[in-house]
Structures are given as structure tokens and as C-alpha cells.
Design a protein around this motif. Structure first.
Motif, PDB file in Angstrom:
ATOM      1  N   MET A 108       0.840  -1.110  -0.158  1.00  0.00           N
ATOM      2  CA  MET A 108      -0.096  -0.111  -0.063  1.00  0.00           C
ATOM      3  C   MET A 108       0.879   1.219  -0.008  1.00  0.00           C
ATOM      4  N   ILE A 109       0.413   2.243  -0.877  1.00  0.00           N
ATOM      5  CA  ILE A 109       1.244   3.489  -0.621  1.00  0.00           C
ATOM      6  C   ILE A 109       0.662   4.562   0.308  1.00  0.00           C
ATOM      7  N   THR A 110       1.493   4.913   1.261  1.00  0.00           N
ATOM      8  CA  THR A 110       1.276   5.757   2.164  1.00  0.00           C
ATOM      9  C   THR A 110       1.775   7.033   2.406  1.00  0.00           C
ATOM     10  N   ALA A 111       1.106   7.843   3.020  1.00  0.00           N
ATOM     11  CA  ALA A 111       1.927   9.236   3.033  1.00  0.00           C
ATOM     12  C   ALA A 111       3.153   9.257   3.527  1.00  0.00           C
ATOM     13  N   GLY A 112       4.072  10.060   2.750  1.00  0.00           N
ATOM     14  CA  GLY A 112       5.546  10.052   3.207  1.00  0.00           C
ATOM     15  C   GLY A 112       6.328   8.933   2.542  1.00  0.00           C
ATOM     16  N   ALA A 113       5.762   8.031   1.873  1.00  0.00           N
ATOM     17  CA  ALA A 113       6.526   6.766   1.287  1.00  0.00           C
ATOM     18  C   ALA A 113       7.494   7.145   0.752  1.00  0.00           C
ATOM     19  N   LEU A 114       8.788   6.374   0.620  1.00  0.00           N
ATOM     20  CA  LEU A 114       9.921   6.519  -0.209  1.00  0.00           C
ATOM     21  C   LEU A 114       9.736   6.254  -1.591  1.00  0.00           C
ATOM     22  N   LEU A 115      10.318   7.049  -2.522  1.00  0.00           N
ATOM     23  CA  LEU A 115      10.253   6.528  -4.035  1.00  0.00           C
ATOM     24  C   LEU A 115      11.527   6.799  -4.489  1.00  0.00           C
ATOM     25  N   LYS A 116      11.759   6.216  -5.595  1.00  0.00           N
ATOM     26  CA  LYS A 116      13.027   6.010  -6.460  1.00  0.00           C
ATOM     27  C   LYS A 116      12.798   6.281  -7.726  1.00  0.00           C
ATOM     28  N   SER A 117      13.662   6.871  -8.683  1.00  0.00           N
ATOM     29  CA  SER A 117      13.516   7.255  -9.997  1.00  0.00           C
ATOM     30  C   SER A 117      14.646   6.655 -10.784  1.00  0.00           C
ATOM     31  N   ASP A 118      14.453   6.660 -12.146  1.00  0.00           N
ATOM     32  CA  ASP A 118      15.555   6.030 -12.995  1.00  0.00           C
ATOM     33  C   ASP A 118      16.467   7.188 -13.116  1.00  0.00           C
ATOM     34  N   ASN A 119      16.320   8.379 -13.036  1.00  0.00           N
ATOM     35  CA  ASN A 119      17.103   9.584 -13.115  1.00  0.00           C
ATOM     36  C   ASN A 119      17.824  10.160 -11.883  1.00  0.00           C
ATOM     37  N   PHE A 120      17.338   9.696 -10.880  1.00  0.00           N
ATOM     38  CA  PHE A 120      17.955   9.990  -9.587  1.00  0.00           C
ATOM     39  C   PHE A 120      18.313   9.036  -8.639  1.00  0.00           C
ATOM     40  N   LYS A 121      19.539   9.075  -7.984  1.00  0.00           N
ATOM     41  CA  LYS A 121      20.188   7.877  -7.097  1.00  0.00           C
ATOM     42  C   LYS A 121      19.582   7.867  -5.945  1.00  0.00           C
ATOM     43  N   ASP A 122      18.991   8.887  -5.256  1.00  0.00           N
ATOM     44  CA  ASP A 122      18.598   9.091  -3.893  1.00  0.00           C
ATOM     45  C   ASP A 122      17.247   8.797  -3.803  1.00  0.00           C
ATOM     46  N   ASP A 123      16.841   8.410  -2.543  1.00  0.00           N
ATOM     47  CA  ASP A 123      15.372   8.179  -2.540  1.00  0.00           C
ATOM     48  C   ASP A 123      14.758   9.678  -2.184  1.00  0.00           C
ATOM     49  N   ILE A 124      13.420   9.756  -2.616  1.00  0.00           N
ATOM     50  CA  ILE A 124      12.722  11.120  -2.629  1.00  0.00           C
ATOM     51  C   ILE A 124      11.411  10.628  -2.006  1.00  0.00           C
ATOM     52  N   ARG A 125      10.749  11.612  -0.950  1.00  0.00           N
ATOM     53  CA  ARG A 125       9.645  11.410  -0.237  1.00  0.00           C
ATOM     54  C   ARG A 125       8.342  11.747  -1.111  1.00  0.00           C
ATOM     55  N   LEU A 126       7.362  10.806  -1.012  1.00  0.00           N
ATOM     56  CA  LEU A 126       6.069  11.290  -1.661  1.00  0.00           C
ATOM     57  C   LEU A 126       5.408  12.119  -0.616  1.00  0.00           C
ATOM     58  N   SER A 127       5.342  13.418  -1.195  1.00  0.00           N
ATOM     59  CA  SER A 127       4.822  14.531  -0.408  1.00  0.00           C
ATOM     60  C   SER A 127       3.116  14.128  -0.159  1.00  0.00           C
ATOM     61  N   ARG A 154      11.175  18.106  -7.542  1.00  0.00           N
ATOM     62  CA  ARG A 154      11.566  18.098  -8.861  1.00  0.00           C
ATOM     63  C   ARG A 154      13.104  17.317  -9.135  1.00  0.00           C
ATOM     64  N   TRP A 155      13.755  17.142  -7.977  1.00  0.00           N
ATOM     65  CA  TRP A 155      14.975  16.307  -8.024  1.00  0.00           C
ATOM     66  C   TRP A 155      14.806  14.799  -8.382  1.00  0.00           C
ATOM     67  N   VAL A 156      13.306  14.386  -8.179  1.00  0.00           N
ATOM     68  CA  VAL A 156      13.114  13.008  -9.057  1.00  0.00           C
ATOM     69  C   VAL A 156      13.325  12.723 -10.471  1.00  0.00           C
ATOM     70  N   LEU A 157      13.678  14.032 -11.043  1.00  0.00           N
ATOM     71  CA  LEU A 157      13.752  14.032 -12.416  1.00  0.00           C
ATOM     72  C   LEU A 157      15.418  13.860 -12.809  1.00  0.00           C
ATOM     73  N   GLY A 158      16.191  14.198 -11.730  1.00  0.00           N
ATOM     74  CA  GLY A 158      17.559  14.234 -11.896  1.00  0.00           C
ATOM     75  C   GLY A 158      17.894  15.463 -12.804  1.00  0.00           C
ATOM     76  N   ASP A 159      19.189  15.292 -13.779  1.00  0.00           N
ATOM     77  CA  ASP A 159      19.394  16.351 -14.553  1.00  0.00           C
ATOM     78  C   ASP A 159      18.936  15.824 -16.109  1.00  0.00           C
ATOM     79  N   ASP A 160      18.367  14.941 -16.158  1.00  0.00           N
ATOM     80  CA  ASP A 160      17.949  14.129 -17.322  1.00  0.00           C
ATOM     81  C   ASP A 160      16.294  14.956 -17.554  1.00  0.00           C
ATOM     82  N   PRO A 161      16.075  15.514 -18.815  1.00  0.00           N
ATOM     83  CA  PRO A 161      14.766  16.102 -19.055  1.00  0.00           C
ATOM     84  C   PRO A 161      13.928  15.172 -19.660  1.00  0.00           C
ATOM     85  N   SER A 162      14.256  14.095 -19.859  1.00  0.00           N
ATOM     86  CA  SER A 162      13.254  13.142 -20.456  1.00  0.00           C
ATOM     87  C   SER A 162      12.249  12.394 -19.089  1.00  0.00           C
TER      88      SER A 162
END
Length: 264
Positions: free
Chosen positions: A1-20, A36-44
Motif C-alpha cells: 500500500m502507498i502511504t503518506a511519506g512513502a519513499l520513492l525511487k526514479s531512474d534519473n536520480f540515485k537518492d530516495d525521494i519522499r512522496l509529499s 523536482r529532483w526526482v527527474l535528476g538532470d535528465d529532461p526526459s
């Protein structure tokens, strides 16, 4: 289940990000909010993951910052959204009653004690009309940003504690804003009201959560059907008389079936 504050990962950013938080747009789509850091430096577009499962894709609203004519950006440029796929349930905590508005206005945030997941982290002391940020490889000027003075306890928190994307609340549980950057001894906060108005988003209602969760079995069934069709097509190709002498297609079909079982 997805809960508030869950940790996310993305293909473009190595560190974890919180789901706001989860919100909805004017089309009724449920969107995940994070930095926005979930996008990293890649604009795709980038795939968003939760506990090893693909839950959506994020795309930047501004492909290249220097192409936007505005001299000063609103602070919503520091956050990102992604459409949440119905692959796992979302928590009821994301919904609010119709007659409730669980967020403070920008001016109301000043002087408020701040909390993350119920733990005090400091106090909102400043509001800036203009401030410079490094976003990817660009330096931009943003407006309507809050600065939180961190408490001694928060400063002493483990260095691995993920704050980017965390939602800041007041003592009554009202939302203040999203942590978009950190530097000792401060957090920089994008106000929730700026996000709602600039990005035209709304809070979820209980029926939104129920409808989303009810749609999960149908969505997963379609995904399984697509995998099954793909596996059958590969197996038919492997058994073709023109390719019956080759063993490689059979091995590929077998691998696809194993992948299908994992997805199911």
C-alpha cells in the motif's frame, strides 16, 4: 500500500525521494507530488518506483528552463508530479472531507512550529519573494519560498534521513508545504497553496480513493492479458516451421513465461 511519506525511487536520480502527497487534477487523475529532483538532470520522462514496483512516470513541465521567458519562477517549479498507476492500493489518509481544507495560506505559515510525520523539526521563520536556486545545471530565481529554521534535534538526525519531498505540517495537522532543499540549519519549503493554485490541483475525497483502489484488479488483469498475448506470440514464432531448427526462440519464450509468472 502507498502511504503518506512513502519513499520513492526514479531512474534519473540515485537518492530516495519522499512522496509529499496525492492530489488530483482537473481531469480526475490522481497525481503523486514530490520534488523536482526526482527527474535528476535528465529532461526526459522518468519511471517512478515504490518498493520495487513501477507506480508512474514523471515528466518535467519545463523542458529547458532557459527557454521560459519568465525572469523569476514561482516556487512550484521546484516540485514535480506523476500520474499514479492503479497497481497497488493507496491509503485512506490521502483523502479529506469535502468541508475541510487541510492547508495553511502562505502568510499563515510564518511563525508556525513545523512537523514531519508528527515529529517536530523546527519553525517557519521567513518568507522570500526572491531567492536563487540551483536546479539541475541551471541557476534560477524563484519567488514565494518559505524558510524553516531546523531544531537541534532535527539537525542531529541521521544523515540518511530523507527529507526531500517531505510534507511539512503545523501542530494541528494542516499542511504547510513541501521540503525542496536542505542546508544547515534550514529547509526550503514550497507552500502548498502555491502548488494547488499554480498547478490547478485539488485534494482527494474519500470516493476518489475508493474508485482508485476498486480499479486495481481490472488494471492488473489488462497487464496480465498483455503479457500473456506477448508470450503466446513469441511461442508461436518459436514453433514456426521456418524457425523450427533454431533453439534460441524457444529459450526466449520460456524466459518470457517466467517473467509473466513474476508479474502475476
Amino acid at each position: 500500500m502507498i502511504t503518506a511519506g512513502a519513499l520513492l525511487k526514479s531512474d534519473n536520480f540515485k537518492d530516495d525521494i519522499r512522496l509529499s502527497h496525492l492530489l488530483k487534477d482537473s481531469h480526475g487523475r490522481i497525481l503523486g507530488l514530490t520534488t523536482r529532483w526526482v527527474l535528476g538532470d535528465d529532461p526526459s520522462p522518468t519511471t517512478i518506483w515504490h518498493e520495487g514496483k513501477k507506480i508512474g512516470h514523471a515528466s518535467p513541465r519545463y523542458q529547458r528552463l532557459k527557454e521560459v521567458e519568465e525572469r523569476c519562477f514561482q516556487s512550484d517549479i521546484l516540485v514535480s508530479t506523476f500520474e499514479v498507476l492503479p497497481v497497488e492500493e493507496i491509503g485512506r489518509d490521502f483523502s479529506t472531507n469535502q468541508d475541510a481544507f487541510p492547508a495553511l495560506g502562505v502568510s499563515e505559515c510564518l511563525g508556525q512550529d513545523a512537523y514531519i510525520d508528527g515529529a517536530p523539526v523546527g519553525k517557519i521563520l521567513h518568507h522570500y519573494d526572491r531567492f536563487f536556486f540551483d536546479v539541475g545545471k541551471e541557476q534560477i530565481e524563484v519567488s514565494q519560498i518559505l524558510r524553516l529554521s531546523r531544531s537541534e534535534a532535527d539537525l542531529a538526525s541521521p544523515p540518511r534521513t530523507t527529507r526531500n519531498g517531505a510534507m511539512i505540517f503545523d501542530k494541528n495537522g494542516n499542511m504547510i508545504g513541501v521540503v525542496c532543499a536542505a542546508e544547515k540549519p534550514f529547509y526550503w519549503i514550497v507552500p502548498v497553496m502555491t502548488i494547488l493554485t499554480r498547478m490547478r490541483l485539488q485534494f482527494l475525497q474519500p470516493q476518489d480513493v475508493r474508485s482508485f483502489n476498486d480499479a486495481i484488479p481490472g488494471h492488473l488483469a489488462k497487464v496480465r492479458d498483455a503479457f500473456t498475448a506477448g508470450a503466446q506470440k513469441l511461442m508461436s514464432s518459436a514453433k514456426s516451421p521456418l524457425r523450427s531448427h533454431a533453439k534460441e526462440p524457444r529459450r526466449r519464450a520460456s524466459q518470457f513465461e517466467a517473467l509473466l509468472e513474476e508479474e502475476a
